[in-house]
Design an enzyme around this catalytic site. Structure first.
Site, mmCIF file in Angstrom:
data_model
loop_
_atom_site.group_PDB
_atom_site.id
_atom_site.type_symbol
_atom_site.label_atom_id
_atom_site.label_comp_id
_atom_site.label_asym_id
_atom_site.label_seq_id
_atom_site.Cartn_x
_atom_site.Cartn_y
_atom_site.Cartn_z
ATOM 1 N N GLU A 36 0.605 -1.231 0.135
ATOM 2 C CA GLU A 36 -0.613 -0.079 0.033
ATOM 3 C C GLU A 36 0.948 0.964 -0.200
ATOM 4 O O GLU A 36 0.457 2.282 0.860
ATOM 5 C CB GLU A 36 -0.858 -0.028 0.771
ATOM 6 C CG GLU A 36 -0.162 -0.276 2.143
ATOM 7 C CD GLU A 36 -0.015 -1.641 3.340
ATOM 8 O OE1 GLU A 36 -0.119 -2.646 2.861
ATOM 9 O OE2 GLU A 36 0.288 -1.343 4.896
ATOM 10 N N GLU A 70 -5.782 -2.892 -0.349
ATOM 11 C CA GLU A 70 -4.473 -1.720 -0.296
ATOM 12 C C GLU A 70 -5.166 0.126 -0.321
ATOM 13 O O GLU A 70 -4.620 0.730 0.295
ATOM 14 C CB GLU A 70 -3.755 -2.459 -2.012
ATOM 15 C CG GLU A 70 -3.380 -3.256 -1.892
ATOM 16 C CD GLU A 70 -2.180 -3.742 -0.562
ATOM 17 O OE1 GLU A 70 -1.893 -3.147 0.548
ATOM 18 O OE2 GLU A 70 -2.724 -5.284 -0.004
ATOM 19 N N GLU A 104 -4.103 -3.837 10.468
ATOM 20 C CA GLU A 104 -4.019 -5.187 9.032
ATOM 21 C C GLU A 104 -5.140 -6.125 9.289
ATOM 22 O O GLU A 104 -6.567 -6.473 8.008
ATOM 23 C CB GLU A 104 -2.594 -6.033 8.898
ATOM 24 C CG GLU A 104 -1.882 -5.444 8.541
ATOM 25 C CD GLU A 104 -1.658 -5.216 6.628
ATOM 26 O OE1 GLU A 104 -2.630 -5.699 6.109
ATOM 27 O OE2 GLU A 104 -0.392 -4.615 6.487
HETATM 28 N N1 B3K Z 1 0.867 -4.181 3.678
HETATM 29 C C1 B3K Z 1 1.360 -5.588 2.991
HETATM 30 C C2 B3K Z 1 2.610 -6.476 3.638
HETATM 31 C C3 B3K Z 1 3.906 -6.483 3.759
HETATM 32 C C4 B3K Z 1 4.680 -7.809 4.227
HETATM 33 C C5 B3K Z 1 5.855 -7.399 3.899
HETATM 34 N N2 B3K Z 1 7.161 -9.134 4.333
HETATM 35 C C6 B3K Z 1 0.077 -5.958 2.480
HETATM 36 C C7 B3K Z 1 -0.829 -5.762 2.601
HETATM 37 O O1 B3K Z 1 -1.326 -6.627 3.707
HETATM 38 O O2 B3K Z 1 -1.874 -4.685 2.543
HETATM 39 ZN ZN ZN Z 2 -2.840 -5.092 5.089
#
Ligand code: B3K
Ligand code: ZN
Length: 883
Positions: free
Chosen positions: A272, A306, A328
């Site tokens: 994102e 995202e 998340e």
């Molecule tokens: N924030 C990222 C994930 C990153 C992972 C790093 N190992 C994608 C998401 O959850 O939107």
């Molecule tokens: Zn995420």
């Protein structure tokens, strides 16, 4: 271990400290070349007024960097003023306010880890979450450091015509000599993990969105040439997400430009980065010929996810990585609700719960169980887990369920009012929900700190004289690593009471005025609690935890109740659930009978119930497809104390065959009725029809001696116009040892060899076959010219499909599946530690296998642990799995 003399360091939430320094602005310049890249960074810094040590040295993070210049306030720094080790650059004697200029050399072309700056298909791209930025330059690489970024990129103009970074473009200049320069400015302070850069030969599909306040936002999706024909669906999803977030949350996009770039080498789904999302091609590209309906839906939900991070993650970010679920879990909940609004809501809930049970429940019951807010880690990348994401989303959903949608929205507004522009904590979020709703969430907070899946036992009783029905609920959570004793949780208990005709009754607690008939949300807060219901003429049938109102395991319920709910429950989730629970009881009985050498047949009443669902005109096709499918092998395994790998497979297949045999003509009629050849679309109705048609086909395909059914499968495999249909037919053929199988697979390969995402399906399909000899076939496929471990999608297609999607062969009694997986982990350990650690996880699930399999799995974990130069990522998962 990274260095055999010292075990890797454990990072603890309890050790969180405010930073000694702050960074107000970052001015980055990248010189990108074929032999590497030079990064110059000017940091405008000051001491943090909130911390007290005026003499604290500045300790910047940095790894795999070659430091070639450092200056303080424009003056080169003497060697006595700083030290460099493998992970830090430490500078002493700093004033209160200063600028630091740092130049580093990096090697993106040699970077196979896919974190930091690397190349994919000849283009440059970045991945900085969680700690990738420190592989680009020395920095305070932690999410509570928020700074304004300016980024200048210089590169060859012909090779890299497109130069992108976060924010708004402010300048592009032809530098002569075949090189050009672009400058970007991001007005929003952000943590380093949201930094992104892309340089490449890409084409853009452009569109626009007008926000509710009337601003025009330019939307661009960049792909490699040729793939730009497959982004319509992603663009539609993006615009729908932008509109939904305004309507449901009041969140409007804040920059003038929103970009998505698709890259084929990416460790996860997407990222994102502010204004410049970077996506795995698998989650952007979709066309009728190359993507299944499931792929279309995943594209839609990840694009939304995202995009939604712009507010929940970017505008309000995380104070530290222990708070990961703050962004998340919340953002998964938001994307699930969005998908529910875009598609069939009940089927969305079923899909989400199925996923939670398939990937999160085993994690919560295994060696790396952790709360949604973990307390320690060795490698943060190992904590992007189903627990933090999917269980995290369930925790937000429970708050939503407990306080209701209006107060939830007030809570979100308060959270944003308090924390916009800040790095926040899970506690901040819960406090906002509590304050805005006036609901006490003190006990509820335990969901953030306690790991494990609660188990709930429900007993009921009926007092005919008083017209009173009582439910007694008992909750308990088994021990998890580091948490031997568990406390009761605050669990939302959504309840319906049905009369003998299956109609919803009012759920009236003793002494209350009568509420309207329908679902009622109650709070279970004690280890044992009784609820009394009044005003009933006869004993009702309870529909418990409607909509899966909490991520719990409910003890088996009486079969007659399940059969009744399967036929009548007005809550579609619980109707599906009743069928799944009933089937689970029947199948596990079959597994036990087979083990005891007894005969077993699938209950004819259950088969008849499936038959009645098949052509029930009152039901949605997508729902019927879900409700007539038997629970999967992994779900069944998760219900057994000692898993009977072969027994589960054999009994489930026998049961499927029994359904197919008994309902053959009805299945065929359902197939025909839903075989639509009109124009293609991915509306819920069209997707539902294909799902139901293919559910029928998957049963019919089991009828080996039925020439008509086999002809149907072969015709669909060879001639269908959508990937959904082709793959459904191939999935039948995958498990059928018939002469046509090899040719159909070969034709598929020949047709699609230039479409990497389709070839991934070809590998995954073969890796999930139940036919004898599958492991040998998989080994042979590792030598196929199209196979490479270097591309994460390809590696997962073959290896994780075996380890997570083919229990029969992964858990082969001779341990060959385990040895194969360990080989691949070791082959990936150095090149791509994140991916290596990820694919290793299934090897840690040995606890509920028989002693022979346990020993074989442990032996492979030992073999991995004994290997030299183990990455921190692999070490952490292997060591915790072995313990
Ligand atoms: N924030 C990222 C994930 C990153 C992972 C790093 N190992 C994608 C998401 O959850 O939107
Ligand atoms: Zn995420």
């Amino acid at each position: 271990m990274p260095d055999s003399s010292t075990p890797p360091r454990t990072i603890r939430l309890a050790d969180y400290r405010l930073p000694d320094f702050l960074i107000d602005a970052v001015d980055l310049a990248f010189d990108l070349r074929e032999d590497g890249a030079t990064v110059t960074s000017r940091l405008t810094m000051r001491r943090n007024p909130a911390t007290s040590d005026p003499a604290a040295p500045l300790v910047l993070d940095g790894q795999d960097l070659k430091l070639t210049g450092i200056a303080l306030d424009g003056e080169a720094l003497g060697a006595n003023r700083y030290t460099v080790d493998a992970e830090h650059l430490t500078v002493t004697d700093l004033p209160g306010v200063f600028t630091l200029d740092i130049t580093t050399e990096i090697a993106p072309q040699q970077n196979t880890t896919m974190q930091g700056l690397y190349t994919s298909g000849g283009n440059f791209c970045t991945q900085c979450e969680a700690e990738g930025f420190r592989h680009i330059t020395y920095y305070l690489d932690r999410p509570d450091i928020l700074a304004r970024y300016t980024t200048t990129i210089v590169a060859d103009k012909a090779k890299y015509p497109v130069l992108l970074s976060n924010g708004n473009p402010v300048e592009t200049t032809d530098l002569g000599g075949g090189r050009h320069r672009a400058k970007w400015e991001d007005p929003f302070p952000k943590p380093s993990y949201l930094f992104a850069l892309v340089a490449g030969d890409l084409v853009a599909v452009e569109d626009s969105f007008t926000t509710r306040s009337g601003r025009d936002i330019a939307l661009k999706i960049f792909t490699r040439r040729g793939d730009h024909t497959k982004v319509d669906h992603a663009m539609r999803a993006l615009k729908a997400s932008m509109a939904w977030d305004e309507q449901v949350y009041g969140f409007e996009y804040d920059l003038d430009l929103f970009m998505i770039v698709a890259v084929s080498d990416f460790n996860m789904g997407a990222m994102e980065n502010k204004g410049l999302n970077i996506f795995n091609t698998a989650l952007v590209l979709a066309s009728r010929e190359t993507a299944t309906d499931g792929d279309f839906q995943r594209v839609e939900s990840v694009v939304a996810h995202e995009y939604f991070h712009n507010w929940t993650g970017n505008r309000i970010t995380c104070r530290d990585w222990f708070q990961l679920s703050l962004k998340e879990g919340l953002t998964v909940f938001r994307d699930q609700e969005f998908s529910g609004d875009m598609n069939s809501r009940p089927v969305q809930r079923i899909t989400d719960v199925r996923r939670l049970r398939a990937i999160q429940f085993p994690e919560d019951g295994g060696p790396i169980a952790h709360p949604i807010r973990p307390e320690s880690y060795i490698e943060i990348n190992n904590f992007y887990t189903p627990t933090v994401y999917e269980k995290g989303a369930e925790v937000i959903r429970m708050i939503h369920t407990l306080i209701g949608p209006e107060r939830y929205r007030k809570g979100m507004d308060l959270y944003v009012a308090r924390h916009d522009g800040q790095a926040a904590t899970c506690e901040n979020f819960v406090a906002a929900m509590e304050d805005a709703s006036g609901t006490d969430l003190k006990l509820f907070r335990r969901w953030y700190s306690q790991a494990g899946t609660p188990e709930i036992v429900v007993e009921d009783s009926w007092d005919d004289a008083a017209g009173r029905y009582s439910l007694t609920l008992r909750q308990s959570t088994g021990p998890t690593p580091g948490q031997p004793d568990k406390q009761p949780l605050h669990i939302p208990f959504a309840l319906g009471l049905l009369d003998a005709q299956g109609r919803d009754l009012p759920v009236r607690l003793a002494g209350e005025a009568a509420p309207a008939a329908g679902t009622r949300v109650l709070s279970l807060t004690a280890a044992e609690q009784r609820f009394d219901f009044d005003g009933l003429a006869a004993r009702p049938v309870p529909s418990l935890f409607r909509g899966f109102s909490a991520p719990i395991k409910l003890a088996p319920q009486p079969r007659d109740r399940l059969a009744f709910l399967f036929a009548h429950d007005s809550d579609p989730f619980n109707r599906w659930e009743a069928g799944q629970q009933l089937a689970t009881q029947l199948l596990l009985e079959g597994v036990a009978a087979r083990k005891a050498g007894q005969d077993w047949r699938l209950d004819a009443e259950f088969v008849a119930a499936i038959g009645r669902l098949l052509d029930d005109p009152a039901l949605d096709a997508a729902f019927i497809a879900e409700a007539t499918a038997l629970p999967g092998e992994s779900f069944l395994a998760d219900q057994m104390r000692v898993i009977d790998v072969e027994g589960i497979h054999a009994v489930r297949e026998a049961a499927r065959l029994a359904v197919a045999t008994a309902l053959r003509d009805r299945l065929l009629a359902v197939y025909r009725a839903n075989d639509d050849h009109g124009p293609f679309d991915v509306s819920a109705a069209a997707v539902g029809k294909r799902a139901l048609k293919n559910a029928a086909l998957s049963y019919l395909g089991l009828l080996r001696d039925d020439a008509e059914a086999t002809a149907l499968v072969l015709a669909q495999a060879r001639g269908a116009q959508t990937m959904t249909d082709v793959l459904a037919a191939l999935t039948v053929l995958r498990d059928r040892d018939i002469p046509e199988r090899a040719q159909v697979l070969q034709d598929f390969y020949d047709r699609w060899q230039d479409e990497p995402l389709v070839i991934d399906k070809w590998f995954a399909l073969q890796a999930t076959s139940s036919l004898p000899g599958t492991l040998d076939a998989i080994r042979a496929l590792t030598r196929h010219p199209a196979f490479t471990l270097r591309n994460p999608n390809r590696a997962r297609a073959l290896i994780s499909s075996l380890a997570m999607g083919n229990p029969l062969h992964f858990h082969a009694a001779d341990g060959a599946g385990y040895a194969f997986l360990a080989d691949q982990v070791l082959a990936l350990n150095a090149a791509n530690p994140q991916l290596a650690a990820r694919i290793l996880v299934p090897l840690g699930r040995w606890q509920r296998h028989d002693p022979g399999r346990q020993a074989a799995m442990q032996a492979q974990l030992d073999r991995i642990l004994a290997a030299p130069d183990l990455s921190r990522d692999v070490y952490e998962i292997a060591a915790k799995s072995r313990a």
